[in-house]
Design an enzyme around this catalytic site. Structure first.
Site, PDB file in Angstrom:
ATOM      1  N   GLU A  50      -6.443  -7.298  -1.304  1.00 24.44           N
ATOM      2  CA  GLU A  50      -7.027  -7.242   0.039  1.00 24.44           C
ATOM      3  C   GLU A  50      -8.454  -6.730  -0.029  1.00 24.44           C
ATOM      4  O   GLU A  50      -8.757  -5.792  -0.765  1.00 24.44           O
ATOM      5  CB  GLU A  50      -6.255  -6.280   0.952  1.00 24.44           C
ATOM      6  CG  GLU A  50      -4.891  -6.706   1.408  1.00 24.44           C
ATOM      7  CD  GLU A  50      -4.291  -5.674   2.366  1.00 24.44           C
ATOM      8  OE1 GLU A  50      -5.067  -4.922   2.999  1.00 24.44           O
ATOM      9  OE2 GLU A  50      -3.061  -5.604   2.462  1.00 24.44           O
ATOM     10  N   GLU A  90       0.822  -1.213   0.000  1.00 23.43           N
ATOM     11  CA  GLU A  90       0.000   0.000   0.000  1.00 23.43           C
ATOM     12  C   GLU A  90       0.857   1.264   0.000  1.00 23.43           C
ATOM     13  O   GLU A  90       0.724   2.141   0.862  1.00 23.43           O
ATOM     14  CB  GLU A  90      -0.964   0.001   1.188  1.00 23.43           C
ATOM     15  CG  GLU A  90      -2.013  -1.087   1.100  1.00 23.43           C
ATOM     16  CD  GLU A  90      -3.047  -1.026   2.222  1.00 23.43           C
ATOM     17  OE1 GLU A  90      -4.143  -1.570   2.040  1.00 23.43           O
ATOM     18  OE2 GLU A  90      -2.738  -0.435   3.280  1.00 23.43           O
TER      19      GLU A  90
END
Length: 679
Positions: free
Chosen positions: A319, A162
Site C-alpha cells: 500500500e 497491518e
C-alpha cells in the site's frame, strides 16, 4: 519470488512465465453494486493492473452470522479477475471482527493501560492474545483456504492487515496471562526475572508468577525493564498470531506463498519487523508520505529499511497513496510527478510490486477522502492518467524483476530494542527521537550523494566500509564484541550520544558511559548533559542540540575531530575517533541534525575510502540506488529537486527516462533507470 507470483496470469507466446513487476491495489468490490465490477476489470486492464489484494475487510460480508456463510459474491469476483488476467493476493479477512462476534463475545475487545475497553466502530478491535478471537478467526481462515485452494486467480495469501496498527498494546486479562507465559519462557525462574527487572528497587520483588501484570496505569513510572519486555512481548504476541494464520494456510495450500503487510514508516515502532521477516514467504510493506522537510528522505529511508529487513531480497509494496490521505491534520494532494517518483523510489530500493490503497475511491466510510487509483472524478482525470502512465513505466522496467539490492559502501544500523528503550520515561531527556536521529544521518548521506543501506542487527555488517549506529542504546555483550571485531578487521564504526549505555535487560553498564562501547571508543563519560528546549551549543563548524557529553579521552590513538566552543562543555571534545586494529571507532556526542552531519561526514568517510558515485555537480540533487541480477546492474536516478537535472558520464541502456547527447535528463521529480552489464 514476487515476479513468479504472477506466472499463473502472465505468460509468453510459448506459455512460459514472463518476468514483470506487480502493479495494483486493494480492491473492495463489496462496497459497490454488481454492475460496477466489469468496469473495474476493464479499467484495471487499461491501467496495466496485474494484481489486487482482495477481501481485506470482508469478514462481515463473508460470514453474516456465526453459522451463515456467503462466498457467492467473492467467487464471482475471483472469476472476473482471473478472466481479466489479474492475480489475487487474497486476504484472510480477519482484520476487522464483525458486529455479531463482538456482541456475542465482548471479551475479545482490547483494553487500554488505564482499563478502558476499545469498542467496535472502527477496525482492528481485537486482542492478539484472545483465545476466543483466535478460534473464530482461524475458523474463517480455514474456510477461505479450503474454498479457494485451487482457484487459478490465487497467487498469494495476505494474513489479516497491518497487524498491530491499532491493537499492538493490549492490557487485558488475556494479555496478562499471555505475558506471564512469555516471561516464564524468557526467564524460566522468578529469581531470574527479579534480577532482570531490578525488582529490588521500589520493593517490586515478585514471589509468584500470578502477581505479574502488564505495565498498566501506575502511580509513577512503571518498571523500565517491565515496559521493555512488554514491548517485546506485544510484538511477539502478534508474531505468534501471524504464525497461527500462516500455519493454517500452509496446511491446506502449501504451494501458495504467505505474506502480511508491515508498516515500516515514520514513527510506527511497536512491531519488530526485523524479527518478523522470517515468518513470511516474502516481505510486504505499507508506506505513506508525511509532509515535512524530510518527507521524501523518509520515504527512501523506510524503503531502504524494508530492503534491509528482507535481507536485500525483492519485496512487495502493498500500500501507498496515489495522492492525498485522509488521516493527517491537513491532507495535501501530491504534486505532478510525485506519484511516479514515490512509487519508483520503492522499486529502486527493492520493491518488485507497486500497489496502492485502494483501486476505487470509496463513496462512504472513514476513508472516503483517501485517494485511490480511480478517484471520485473517474477515469477522465489527471490522477488516473498518471496511474496509467506509471503502469507503462513499470512494464518497461520488467527486466528489473527478481534483481536484488546491490550493497552500498555505508550501512546505518537500525535496532528496535534501542528504539524502544531509548525513548522510555525517566531518562535524561524526553525529547530524544531515535528514528529522527537515524533519518538525519541518512539525509546527510543523501545530501553528499553517498549510497547507504539501512540494516538491522540480523544483517551481515562486515562488508560495510562505514557503519553508523546512531543512539545504539541497548548493547548486549555479544553485540559489543561483534562491533569491536568489525572495527578491528578494518571497518569504521560511528556511534552517537546515549549509545552503549545498557544491556539487554536495560541495566546500565557500570564504570562510566558509553558503557559496553567505552573501551572500543577510548573515551569515558561520567554524567550526561542533556540540553533544555531551545538551547544549543557551538561545535567546530556546526551547532549541537538536545544533548552534550563531557568526554574524557582514556584510550590510545584517540583523535579529537571537533571541540565544543560554547556551553558547559566548552573546550572539551565533542567528536572523537579512535584507531582500532585496521579500522576505527568514532563518537558524536551531540545532535547535529542533517545539516551539521553533512559537514562532519567527509571526515568520517575519508578514512573508510567512501565517496559519491555520481558526478559531484549532482550530489545531493540526485539519489542513486542500485539493483543487480542476471549479469546486469540497474541504476535508479531519482531527482530530489523541482528542477531539471542533467546527469552526464553514465553508460548503459535507458529503460525509462530521457537523454540528450549521452546525458540523462531528469525532469523535476523525475526518475530514470539505466541498465548496465555487471562486472
Amino acid at each position: 519470488m514476487i515476479s513468479t507470483l504472477l506466472s499463473q496470469v502472465r505468460h509468453g507466446p510459448d506459455g512460459e512465465a514472463v518476468p514483470c513487476l506487480a502493479f495494483g491495489a486493494d480492491y473492495n468490490p463489496e462496497q459497490w453494486p454488481r454492475e460496477v465490477w466489469e468496469e473495474d476489470i476493464r479499467l484495471m486492464r487499461e491501467a496495466g493492473v496485474n494484481i489486487v489484494s482482495l477481501a481485506i475487510f470482508s469478514w462481515a460480508r463473508i460470514q453474516p452470522s456465526r453459522e451463515e456463510w456467503d462466498f457467492a459474491w467473492l467467487d464471482e469476483v475471483m472469476d472476473l479477475l482471473h478472466g481479466g488476467g489479474i492475480g489475487v493476493d487474497l486476504a484472510t479477512a480477519t482484520a476487522s471482527p464483525p458486529p455479531w462476534l463482538t456482541a456475542a463475545h465482548p471479551e475479545i475487545l482490547p483494553v487500554t493501560a488505564s482499563g478502558e475497553t476499545v469498542w467496535p466502530g472502527a477496525r482492528q478491535h481485537w486482542r492478539p492474545t484472545s483465545p476466543v478471537f483466535r478460534e473464530h478467526a482461524l475458523r474463517l481462515v480455514r474456510r477461505m483456504a479450503e474454498r479457494y485452494a485451487g482457484h487459478p486467480a490465487l497467487v498469494a495469501w495476505h494474513v489479516s492487515n497491518e497487524l498491530g496498527c491499532h491493537n499492538i498494546y493490549d492490557y487485558s486479562d488475556d494479555a496478562a496471562r499471555a505475558f506471564r507465559d512469555w516471561l516464564r519462557t524468557r526467564y524460566t525462574t522468578l529469581e531470574s526475572l527479579n534480577h532482570a527487572w531490578g525488582t529490588a528497587f521500589w520493593a517490586q520483588r515478585y514471589s509468584a508468577w500470578e502477581q505479574i501484570l502488564p505495565p498498566r496505569l501506575a502511580a509513577s513510572h512503571p518498571n523500565p525493564t517491565q515496559q521493555l519486555d512488554f514491548k517485546r512481548f506485544s510484538s511477539d504476541a502478534l508474531k505468534e498470531y501471524l504464525r497461527a494464520e500462516r500455519d493454517t494456510l500452509r496446511a491446506i495450500t502449501p504451494a501458495v506463498p504467505v505474506t502480511t503487510n508491515f508498516m515500516v514508516m515514520g514513527g510506527t515502532k511497536g512491531m519488530d519487523y526485523a524479527d518478523w521477516a522470517g515468518e513470511v514467504d516474502f516481505v510486504s510493506n505499507d508506506h505513506y508520505v508525511v509532509p515535512g522537510p524530510q518527507s521524501r528522505d523518509e520515504l527512501s529511508f523506510s524503503a531502504n529499511l524494508v530492503s534491509g529487513i528482507a535481507q536485500g531480497r525483492p519485496w512487495f509494496l502493498m500500500e501507498h497513496s496515489t495522492s492525498a490521505v485522509n488521516w493527517q491534520p491537513v491532507n495535501l494532494a501530491k504534486a505532478p510527478g510525485d506519484l511516479a517518483r514515490d512509487s519508483l523510489l520503492h522499486v529502486a530500493h527493492g520493491a518488485d510490486a507497486v500497489c496502492f490503497f485502494q483501486w476505487r475511491q470509496s463513496a462512504a466510510g472513514a476513508e472516503k477522502y483517501h485517494s485511490a487509483m480511480l478517484p471520485h472524478a473517474g477515469a477522465d482525470s489527471e490522477l488516473f492518467r498518471a496511474v496509467t502512465d506509471l503502469g507503462r513505466k513499470l512494464r518497461a522496467l520488467a527486466p528489473v524483476a527478481d534483481s536484488v539490492r546491490e550493497p552500498a559502501p555505508v550501512g546505518i544500523l537500525f535496532d528496535w530494542d534501542s528504539w524502544w528503550a531509548s525513548e522510555q520515561d525517566s531518562h535524561p531527556t524526553s525529547r530524544l527521537d531515535y528514528h529522527q536521529e537515524a533519518l538525519d544521518w541518512y539525509s546527510a548521506l543523501l545530501g553528499l550523494g553517498v549510497r547507504a543501506d539501512v540494516v538491522t542487527a540480523h544483517s551481515d555488517l562486515s562488508g560495510y566500509q562505514l557503519l553508523v549506529a546512531p543512539v545504539l542504546h541497548v548493547v548486549p555483550a555479544a553485540l559489543a564484541k561483534e562491533l569491536t571485531r568489525y572495527a578491528e578487521n578494518g571497518g569504521h564504526l560511528v556511534t552517537t550520544y546515549f549509545s552503549g549505555v545498557v544491556d539487554e535487560n536495560d541495566h546500565v553498564w557500570l564504570g562510566g558511559y558509553p558503557g559496553a562501547l567505552r573501551e572500543l571508543l577510548g573515551i569515558r563519560i561520567e554524567e550526561f548533559g542533556p540540553l533544555a528546549d531551545g538551547d544549543t551549543v557551538d561545535v567546530d563548524g556546526a551547532t549541537g542540540s538536545l544533548w552534550t557529553d563531557r568526554i574524557t579521552v582514556t584510550g590510545p590513538d584517540v583523535e579529537i575531530l571537533a571541540h565544543y566552543r560554547s556551553g558547559a562543555q566548552a573546550g572539551h571534545p565533542a567528536i572523537t575517533r579512535r584507531t582500532a586494529g585496521r579500522g576505527s571507532a568514532s563518537y558524536v556526542s551531540t545532535r547535529l541534525g542533517a545539516g551539521g552531519l553533512t559537514g562532519l561526514l567527509p571526515q568520517l568517510l575519508a578514512p573508510a575510502g567512501v565517496a559519491g558515485e555520481l558526478p559531484q555537480e549532482v550530489a545531493g540533487k540526485v539519489e542513486l540506488a542500485v539493483r543487480r541480477g542476471a549479469g546486469r546492474r540497474y541504476l535508479f536516478l531519482v531527482n530530489r529537486t523541482d528542477e531539471t537535472v542533467p546527469v552526464a558520464g553514465l553508460a548503459g541502456d535507458l529503460l525509462i527516462g530521457g537523454a540528450e547527447a549521452g546525458t540523462v535528463l531528469l525532469p523535476p521529480r523525475g526518475v530514470a533507470v539505466l541498465r548496465q552489464s555487471a562486472p
